[in-house]
Design a protein around this motif. Structure first.
Motif, PDB file in Angstrom:
ATOM      1  N   THR B  47       0.844  -1.203   0.000  1.00  0.00           N
ATOM      2  CA  THR B  47       0.000   0.000   0.000  1.00  0.00           C
ATOM      3  C   THR B  47       0.877   1.250   0.000  1.00  0.00           C
ATOM      4  O   THR B  47       0.671   2.190  -0.772  1.00  0.00           O
ATOM      5  N   VAL B  51       0.872   4.063  -2.856  1.00  0.00           N
ATOM      6  CA  VAL B  51       0.454   5.445  -2.576  1.00  0.00           C
ATOM      7  C   VAL B  51       1.578   6.430  -2.903  1.00  0.00           C
ATOM      8  O   VAL B  51       1.357   7.456  -3.562  1.00  0.00           O
ATOM      9  N   ALA B 272      -0.002   5.898  15.779  1.00  0.00           N
ATOM     10  CA  ALA B 272      -0.255   6.940  14.773  1.00  0.00           C
ATOM     11  C   ALA B 272       0.340   8.269  15.205  1.00  0.00           C
ATOM     12  O   ALA B 272       0.942   8.993  14.411  1.00  0.00           O
ATOM     13  N   ALA B 286       3.991   9.775   3.342  1.00  0.00           N
ATOM     14  CA  ALA B 286       2.564   9.666   3.641  1.00  0.00           C
ATOM     15  C   ALA B 286       2.082   8.252   3.360  1.00  0.00           C
ATOM     16  O   ALA B 286       1.254   7.700   4.081  1.00  0.00           O
ATOM     17  N   PHE B 289       2.835   5.982   6.174  1.00  0.00           N
ATOM     18  CA  PHE B 289       1.915   6.287   7.280  1.00  0.00           C
ATOM     19  C   PHE B 289       0.587   5.588   7.039  1.00  0.00           C
ATOM     20  O   PHE B 289       0.035   4.924   7.903  1.00  0.00           O
ATOM     21  N   MET B 290       0.074   5.750   5.819  1.00  0.00           N
ATOM     22  CA  MET B 290      -1.232   5.154   5.511  1.00  0.00           C
ATOM     23  C   MET B 290      -1.185   3.632   5.610  1.00  0.00           C
ATOM     24  O   MET B 290      -2.094   2.991   6.146  1.00  0.00           O
ATOM     25  N   VAL B 293      -0.876   2.668   9.406  1.00  0.00           N
ATOM     26  CA  VAL B 293      -2.088   2.986  10.163  1.00  0.00           C
ATOM     27  C   VAL B 293      -3.239   2.073   9.721  1.00  0.00           C
ATOM     28  O   VAL B 293      -4.009   1.567  10.555  1.00  0.00           O
ATOM     29  N   SER B 294      -3.372   1.842   8.410  1.00  0.00           N
ATOM     30  CA  SER B 294      -4.413   0.918   7.941  1.00  0.00           C
ATOM     31  C   SER B 294      -4.237  -0.455   8.586  1.00  0.00           C
ATOM     32  O   SER B 294      -5.197  -1.063   9.073  1.00  0.00           O
ATOM     33  N   PHE B 297      -4.986  -0.226  12.542  1.00  0.00           N
ATOM     34  CA  PHE B 297      -6.405  -0.096  12.873  1.00  0.00           C
ATOM     35  C   PHE B 297      -7.196  -1.305  12.366  1.00  0.00           C
ATOM     36  O   PHE B 297      -8.197  -1.697  12.953  1.00  0.00           O
TER      37      PHE B 297
END
Lengths: 595, 593
Positions: B47, B51, B272, B286, B289-290, B293-294, B297
């Motif tokens: 991911t 991204v 996060a 970024a 991070f995404m 975090v995805s 969570f």
């Protein structure tokens, strides 16, 4: 009945069990659905919050947002997730902790009530016992199945609806995602049902056989004899053979299902890939932000995961259960033994006119064309060889079975037309297979007349009359080591069974071979007592001891289900026949030796 | 078959599964590990890559074609995660079936070899039932729980490793906060499990009442006495009481599960938060991070439930393994599974010398100085009241209870010194509670002598079963009882004759008949007595009875009272003595005067 019955389709079953479920726990069903809706919405909310955070982060990396913006978005997501987890906990707790046990309890009560009204003769029928076994498993399956349905509609439905709306606002084409996830799921479930219903039907008899062989080795009933006969290898062979058969049958079904699942998963993946590609083109064209892409892509995993969960777990377990539910429903559909009410008048006595009875699965009738009249206050002894149909005749004359031909009139009431509750008022009995209830001493006696509430004194006096040696045993003592109580000998249990028969208020009493575990002196005492207690009542005594038949007003001699002779003891002895033969055979052992 | 050891811990559930199905077990673990890496770390990685590449392209920093590799990787990861589930399901059902095939026969074998006293003792009986009820499920739950725990650990580790490669200190902060949390979870999980066991005890009674309401054996009483409503009411009360107890346990369990989920949310927040700084400073992209975090969570949802369920099931399988250990270490009778010797030994005499015996767990001496001697070729009868110890003698003779005091001598040699197979071949017993084997009639009789076939018809004939055989749909080949398809049930008396036929088929020199006639009708009883002398010519017979008519046949009658012989002699001698025997005989004769 087992082979002929049709199985309802999935949807027919659902339309039948949902109202049952709502009846069982209406308030909880509604609450469950409300919680599910909120729970479903909370899922979509986190997706939106994730997108918000990712957008902010994208901006932050391009220095368009600062730390506090990111913090705000992050707290938003954390809050949403927190709420979602809370709802998840409450929803699941309500379902598994409250709704499920509550309603499966109600369903069990339903089954118990039904069994009360089912023809007792069914319990001699293997097919019925099979079905009953499966129906008992169906009890839990119904609320489970309904809960899954609620989940599908109120939780998954709401989730998909809200996430769909969200996707639509991003890009209408993305709605296809949901469709792509749904189609394979629906395709699979129809095939799944068939495989497992068939497995269940096919393997039930085999499983019963297999479990029995284990019993023949291990159960208390068999243990010592199997050991002393050295029959372990014999049963173990049967046991392992059936085990192999059973497991290979299950394996074939499992493999089929797994292959199906694999095909399904590949289809699902194709759907996911297409959705991802759609997202990708939208991002590349600048229609959605990279943050949206990441959020939706993460959600995509969730969407398909959830879909997978519905199919492989929920629908899967529903499919496994549908056969059991069908059995439960079929059982509830079986004809009730109902009838009009009435009050028996035992001054008329008990009469049978040309009755016949054949057990299900048997060719020869157990009772054939019997006509018999038991007058008020008369005691009749039924004698005959083993298998002559004595116990069956007793069941017919007490109305436990309804004759297939002819009529039985008890106190003026036709057993085929009168409701059991009216019919059995005033009838009591001591059965050959008397029960050893794992209850207190008092309950063991008073169970025969639960409506009477005659009280402790009555139960105690019944025990005394039956010659129960109470010793230090109290009425409230539990008679089962399993539940922390005491163990009684066979003789003591038999006396309890007699006390039980005496306790029930009756004008008509049946004593089926009560003496097998009581020694001679006791036996005589009990028969004499019985004679006294039967005075003024209609009474049936089934016996092998012809000596005890002497006490009866009349003796009925049964052979192969038919009455071959009838009369007083003296009459029967005076003429050549079965009875005289039997008497001679038995009495010779007690004649004084003339030296 | 799997060898069952005598020392198991919770973890050994895995070893048992591995022994039953090594290939599938390894495959299962490998697939599970792959699945958890794919779902978390790998997915986060691809991911992030996607991204970042897409952002760069959109900004015009990188050429458009660069996106295809990340896209393909993304799709592959997705594909593997989706398809792997079906394979895991297949593999684990294979493990389950293999375990069933290999483990259950071992359990049954141990069970069958146990000392007989364990079977009659209620405490050990409970343990035995607990272990044998559903061993496969109990073990599989444990196996799945361990694999689940492994998956959780792999998931967490893979994400943690990703974080370490970017911002190492964030990983340390996370570890620092989460370690105590996990420790707390494990402890709470055990407590919840123990509370659950308390509630289970309560349900046994409810189950029993359910049997009373639905069982086959008590259908006559249930129908006639009409107690269904009353008992159903009791059932409901019991059920409700149990349900409320269980509700408290469930509530506590959920509090614990969701408590740990909410803690996980806080940890995710922490993760996060620590990562925002690096993104702002450009230390982390970024996309990373995404991705992280995805993944983090995404784990919350599953982890809370899976973690607590695994912990609970690990505790449960631990208890089960303890039971299994206790079961496997119960004393077994040597050679108990052997068949009787093909040729029975020559029997000369049997003697009890001052034998005392009490049942395990009981205070009462059932046999209290029992002494007598029996010679080959004679007929003996034991008479006495119920509970006098008649049946106990037969149990001692057949070696079911070797823990007696005093001596039992066969041909002058102590019974306990003979091999089990020799003792089996020596005695043939028809018990009062004889076994009704729900197999073919022929096999029922054939069990009497496993080394010789073909005499079933004759034995059936001698036992007076001709009519019964004719009435059955398939004669001797008809399965009896309601277990096999086409099975037919017999009456109590017919069953007893089957048991007698089984004994007649046996070549054992000593025949013991424990109340053989209690379910026979007069003519059959009489025939049996008459035939008995003829059939048993040259054999030694022991009759246990309170039907005194039969005892007249005996060469010697032994009257038992309070665990010893109180009178012995022929019928005439005992009648002349006018003692307890005479009293009983007169009482019974009263019927026929």
């Amino acid at each position: 009945m087992n082979t002929e019955k049709k199985n309802d389709t999935f949807f027919q079953v659902i339309t039948r069990i949902i109202p049952m479920q709502f009846q069982a726990a209406p308030f909880n069903c509604i609450l469950e659905n409300i919680l599910a809706v909120m729970h479903g919405l909370s899922f979509s909310l986190t997706v939106v919050a994730t997108q918000h955070l990712f957008d902010t982060i994208s901006k932050a990396s391009a220095s368009q947002a600062d730390f506090s913006d990111c913090m705000f978005s992050l707290f938003l997501l954390t809050g949403a997730t927190f709420g979602q987890q809370l709802l998840n906990g409450i929803h699941n707790f309500h379902g598994t902790g409250i709704l499920f046990p509550k309603s499966s309890g109600k369903m069990t009560v339903l089954l118990h009530k039904k069994l009360k009204n089912i023809d007792p003769a069914q319990f001699e029928n293997t097919d019925f016992l099979d079905d009953l076994n499966k129906a008992r498993e169906g009890i839990q399956a119904i609320p489970l199945c309904c809960m899954i349905l609620f989940l599908c509609v109120s939780f998954y439905g709401v989730y998909f609806l809200s996430i769909g709306t969200y996707l639509f606002t991003l890009k209408p084409m993305l709605l296809i995602t949901l469709l792509l996830a749904f189609i394979p799921a629906i395709m699979a479930q129809t095939i799944n049902i068939r495989v497992f219903t068939r497995l269940e039907e096919q393997s039930a008899p085999l499983r019963r056989e297999h479990e029995y062989y284990q019993k023949a080795i291990c159960d208390r009933e068999y243990f010592k004899e199997t050991r002393i006969l050295g029959a372990f290898s014999f049963f173990n062979q049967l046991f392992t053979d059936t085990l192999e058969l059973l497991t290979s049958k299950i394996w074939r079904a499992e493999r089929k299902i797994a292959l199906l699942q694999l095909v399904l998963n590949i289809t699902t993946f194709a759907g996911m890939g297409t959705s991802a590609y759609l997202l990708f083109t939208a991002t590349m064209n600048g229609e959605i932000t990279v943050g949206m892409f990441a959020a939706v892509f993460a959600a995509l995993g969730q969407i398909f995961d959830i879909m997978n969960e519905i199919v492989s777990k929920h629908i899967g377990s529903m499919n496994r259960d549908i056969g059991k539910i069908n059995n439960f429903l079929h059982l509830l559909e079986m004809p009730d033994r109902t009838g009009s009410s009435g009050i028996p008048d035992f001054t008329i006595g008990v009469a049978a006119y040309g009755i016949s009875y054949t057990y299900p699965g048997r060719e020869n009738p157990a009772v054939k064309d019997v006509t018999l009249n038991l007058a008020e206050g008369e005691t009749i002894a039924i004698v005959g060889e083993n298998g002559a149909g004595k116990s069956t005749l007793v069941r017919l004359l007490t109305g436990i079975y309804r004759p297939l031909e002819g009529r039985v009139i008890i106190g003026g009431l036709d057993t085929a037309k009168i409701a059991p509750s009216s019919l059995y008022k005033g009838i009591s009995g001591v059965f050959q297979k008397y029960q050893r209830y794992k209850m207190t001493l008092e309950e063991n006696v008073a169970i025969s007349d639960s409506l009477a509430k005659a009280g402790l004194d009555q139960a105690e006096s019944a025990l005394r009359e039956a010659g129960f040696e109470k010793g230090s045993i109290r009425m409230e003592d539990m008679l089962s080591p399993e539940f922390g109580g005491i163990d009684l000998s066979g003789g003591q249990w038999q006396r309890i069974a007699i006390a039980r028969g005496l306790y029930r208020v009756n004008d008509f009493i049946v004593l089926d071979e009560p003496t097998s575990a009581i020694d001679p002196i006791e036996e005589i005492r009990i028969y004499k007592q019985f004679q006294r207690l039967a005075e003024g009542k209609c009474a049936l005594v089934v016996t092998h001891r012809l000596g005890s038949a002497k006490l009866a007003d009349r003796v009925v001699v049964l052979e192969a289900g038919e009455i071959v002779d009838m009369g007083t003891h003296d009459e029967l002895l005076s003429r050549p026949g079965k009875y005289a033969d039997m008497w001679a055979a038995q009495a010779q052992w007690y004649e004084r030796e003339e030296k | 078959m799997i060898e069952i050891n005598k020392n198991y811990r919770s973890f050994d559930a895995l070893k048992l599964a591995l022994a039953a199905s090594p290939v599938c077990m390894v495959t299962d673990i490998l697939l599970s590990v792959t699945q958890s890496i794919m779902q978390t770390g790998a997915l986060a990685l691809v991911t992030a890559d996607f991204v970042d590449t897409a952002s760069a392209i959109l900004k015009g920093v990188r050429p458009r074609n660069d996106i295809y590799l990340p896209l393909v990787l993304l799709l592959v990861t997705l594909g593997v995660t989706t398809i792997i589930g079906a394979l895991i399901q297949l593999v684990s059902s294979r493990i389950r079936l293999n375990l069933k095939r290999r483990l259950i026969p071992s359990v049954v074998k141990i069970y069958a070899a146990l000392d007989y006293r364990h079977i009659e003792n209620n405490t050990s009986w409970e343990l035995i039932s607990r272990v044998s009820r559903d061993p496969v499920n109990s073990i599989m739950e444990g196996v799945e729980a361990y694999i689940q725990s492994l998956k959780i650990i792999i998931s967490l580790a893979s994400v943690l490793i990703l974080i370490v490669t970017r911002v190492w200190w964030a990983a340390i902060i996370i570890l620092f906060f989460s370690a105590p949390m996990f420790w707390l979870s494990v402890r709470a999980g055990r407590k919840v499990y123990q509370a659950g066991r308390e509630a289970e005890k309560f349900n046994r009674r409810t189950e029993y009442l359910g049997e009373v309401l639905t069982g086959r054996d008590n259908v006559d009483e249930r129908t006639l006495f009409g107690y269904s409503d009353e008992i159903n009411g009791k059932w409901q009360n019991q059920y409700e009481a149990g349900r409320k107890l269980q509700l408290k346990v469930t509530a506590r369990m959920f509090l614990f599960i969701k408590g740990s989920s909410l803690l996980l949310v806080l940890i995710s927040l922490l993760v996060a938060l620590t990562l925002i700084g690096p993104v702002l400073t450009g230390q982390m992209t970024a996309g990373w991070f995404m991705g992280i975090v995805s993944a983090v969570f995404g784990m919350i949802q599953k982890l809370g439930f899976q973690m607590s369920r695994s912990l609970e099931n690990i505790s449960r399988v631990g208890e089960y393994m303890k039971d299994l250990t206790a079961f496997a270490s119960m004393s077994q009778t040597k050679d108990s599974l052997t068949e009787p010797d093909a040729e029975p030994m020559v029997f000369k005499s049997l003697e009890f010398r001052n034998v005392c015996f009490r049942y395990p767990g009981s205070e009462r001496l059932v046999l209290d100085g029992m002494s007598f001697k029996m010679e080959a070729g004679r007929h003996y009868a034991f008479v006495g009241k119920n509970g006098a110890g008649k049946t106990t003698i037969t149990k001692l003779l057949t070696g079911l209870f070797p823990q007696y005091q005093g001596e039992i001598l066969i041909n002058g040699k102590e019974l306990r010194e003979y091999s089990a197979s020799a003792v089996k071949a020596l005695f043939s017993v028809v018990y009062q509670d004889f076994a009704r084997y729900y197999i073919r009639l022929k096999d029922n009789i054939a069990l009497g002598d496993l080394h010789r076939k073909g005499n079933e018809m004759e034995a059936a004939h001698l036992a007076g079963l001709d009519e019964t055989v004719n009435s059955l749909n398939h004669g001797l080949d008809t399965p009896l009882g309601k277990i096999m398809a086409g099975g037919q049930d017999l009456s109590g008396g017919q069953w007893q004759r089957v048991a007698i036929a089984r004994s007649l088929n046996s070549r054992a020199p000593v025949k013991i008949l424990d109340e053989p006639t209690s379910a026979l009708d007069p003519i059959s009883e009489s025939l049996l007595y008459r035939d008995f002398e003829r059939l048993m010519l040259g054999k030694t017979t022991v009759f246990v009875s309170h039907r005194l008519g039969s005892t007249k046949l005996a060469d010697e009658i032994l009257v038992i009272g309070s665990g010893r012989i109180i009178e012995r002699g022929t019928h005439d001698e005992l009648m002349a003595a006018n003692g307890p025997y005479a009293e009983m005989f007169e009482a019974q004769r009263g019927w026929y005067l």
